[in-house]
Design a protein around this motif. Sequence first.
Motif, PDB file in Angstrom:
ATOM      1  N   LYS A 275      -0.309  78.521  44.614  1.00 52.82           N
ATOM      2  CA  LYS A 275       0.076  78.054  45.951  1.00 52.82           C
ATOM      3  C   LYS A 275       1.469  78.587  46.350  1.00 52.82           C
ATOM      4  CE  LYS A 275      -2.754  73.914  45.863  1.00 52.82           C
ATOM      5  NZ  LYS A 275      -3.355  73.868  44.564  1.00 52.82           N
ATOM      6  N   TYR A 276       1.602  79.907  46.193  1.00 56.59           N
ATOM      7  CA  TYR A 276       2.849  80.581  46.543  1.00 56.59           C
ATOM      8  C   TYR A 276       2.513  81.974  47.056  1.00 56.59           C
ATOM      9  CZ  TYR A 276       7.609  82.300  46.293  1.00 56.59           C
ATOM     10  OH  TYR A 276       8.836  82.818  46.610  1.00 56.59           O
ATOM     11  N   ASP A 277       3.137  82.384  48.167  1.00 58.88           N
ATOM     12  CA  ASP A 277       2.867  83.682  48.780  1.00 58.88           C
ATOM     13  C   ASP A 277       3.759  84.765  48.166  1.00 58.88           C
ATOM     14  OD1 ASP A 277       2.283  85.825  50.359  1.00 58.88           O
ATOM     15  OD2 ASP A 277       2.840  84.877  52.254  1.00 58.88           O
ATOM     16  N   PHE A 278       3.282  85.387  47.089  1.00 57.66           N
ATOM     17  CA  PHE A 278       4.045  86.449  46.438  1.00 57.66           C
ATOM     18  C   PHE A 278       4.134  87.698  47.322  1.00 57.66           C
ATOM     19  CE2 PHE A 278       2.666  83.847  42.836  1.00 57.66           C
ATOM     20  CZ  PHE A 278       3.871  83.687  42.160  1.00 57.66           C
TER      21      PHE A 278
ATOM     22  N   PHE B  83      -9.649  80.162  35.521  1.00 59.19           N
ATOM     23  CA  PHE B  83      -9.563  80.655  36.901  1.00 59.19           C
ATOM     24  C   PHE B  83      -9.780  82.170  36.953  1.00 59.19           C
ATOM     25  CE2 PHE B  83      -7.260  82.144  40.667  1.00 59.19           C
ATOM     26  CZ  PHE B  83      -7.767  81.296  41.645  1.00 59.19           C
ATOM     27  N   PHE B  84      -9.187  82.892  36.004  1.00 61.02           N
ATOM     28  CA  PHE B  84      -9.295  84.354  35.991  1.00 61.02           C
ATOM     29  C   PHE B  84     -10.457  84.864  35.149  1.00 61.02           C
ATOM     30  CE2 PHE B  84      -4.939  84.086  37.547  1.00 61.02           C
ATOM     31  CZ  PHE B  84      -4.892  85.129  38.453  1.00 61.02           C
ATOM     32  N   SER B  85     -11.144  83.960  34.473  1.00 57.80           N
ATOM     33  CA  SER B  85     -12.242  84.332  33.573  1.00 57.80           C
ATOM     34  C   SER B  85     -11.792  85.379  32.558  1.00 57.80           C
ATOM     35  CB  SER B  85     -13.439  84.855  34.363  1.00 57.80           C
ATOM     36  OG  SER B  85     -13.901  83.884  35.255  1.00 57.80           O
ATOM     37  N   CYS B  86     -10.692  85.068  31.870  1.00 54.80           N
ATOM     38  CA  CYS B  86     -10.177  85.986  30.856  1.00 54.80           C
ATOM     39  C   CYS B  86      -9.500  85.194  29.747  1.00 54.80           C
ATOM     40  CB  CYS B  86      -9.234  87.007  31.469  1.00 54.80           C
ATOM     41  SG  CYS B  86      -7.726  86.312  32.139  1.00 54.80           S
ATOM     42  N   GLU B  87      -9.013  85.901  28.758  1.00 57.78           N
ATOM     43  CA  GLU B  87      -8.369  85.287  27.601  1.00 57.78           C
ATOM     44  C   GLU B  87      -6.853  85.221  27.797  1.00 57.78           C
ATOM     45  OE1 GLU B  87     -10.092  84.014  24.974  1.00 57.78           O
ATOM     46  OE2 GLU B  87     -11.914  84.528  26.091  1.00 57.78           O
ATOM     47  N   GLU B  88      -6.202  84.403  26.994  1.00 58.12           N
ATOM     48  CA  GLU B  88      -4.755  84.191  27.084  1.00 58.12           C
ATOM     49  C   GLU B  88      -3.931  85.482  26.970  1.00 58.12           C
ATOM     50  OE1 GLU B  88      -1.324  81.417  25.013  1.00 58.12           O
ATOM     51  OE2 GLU B  88      -3.430  80.818  24.811  1.00 58.12           O
TER      52      GLU B  88
ATOM     53  N   LEU C 128      -3.432  88.265  44.854  1.00 61.00           N
ATOM     54  CA  LEU C 128      -3.982  87.277  45.786  1.00 61.00           C
ATOM     55  C   LEU C 128      -4.515  86.060  45.033  1.00 61.00           C
ATOM     56  CD1 LEU C 128      -4.653  86.525  48.700  1.00 61.00           C
ATOM     57  CD2 LEU C 128      -6.808  87.770  48.429  1.00 61.00           C
ATOM     58  N   LYS C 129      -5.162  86.299  43.906  1.00 62.36           N
ATOM     59  CA  LYS C 129      -5.658  85.182  43.092  1.00 62.36           C
ATOM     60  C   LYS C 129      -4.494  84.326  42.579  1.00 62.36           C
ATOM     61  CE  LYS C 129      -9.903  87.378  41.482  1.00 62.36           C
ATOM     62  NZ  LYS C 129     -10.620  87.928  40.309  1.00 62.36           N
TER      63      LYS C 129
END
Length: 143
Positions: free
Chosen positions: A61-64, A31-36, A54-55
């Motif tokens: 599915k939570y409004d931080f 989803f983030f196009s990155c590594e662990e 926002l991502k």
Amino acid sequence: MRIDLKNIKVGYLISERIKECDIDITRICDFFSCEEPEIEKMCQMDSLESDTLLKWCKLLKYDFFRLYTQHLILYSPPASRDKHINAKSDILPTFRKNVYTKELISFVMEQLNNGVMDTEQIIEEYRIPKTTLFKWLSKYKNF
């Protein structure tokens, strides 16, 4: 789990939400196009850039952002009487400040029930209308 709205540690809250949702780390990395390690670093940070947060909101599915809104409601200084500062903006939208979530109501009721504050202190410090507070008292007396 109690959330400290005065000192929001968003990375920790994100990691807790990941556990709640039982999301696989490979899905998050895709989803983030990155590594662990980058994901782990984000989960240890106290704050994140708004586009990154926002991502996370979308993925989990939570409004931080609502946590920060509640912080503003509880801890921001009273509105200034300076007309220059409070002038209506043609560009930015105007929001009502009195949006009360369950977390906020819970916090206020705890303050009352534990004797930390009385009704007058809550009305004055958090600018909650007296009628609203008394509705909460009757509705949530067993909170």
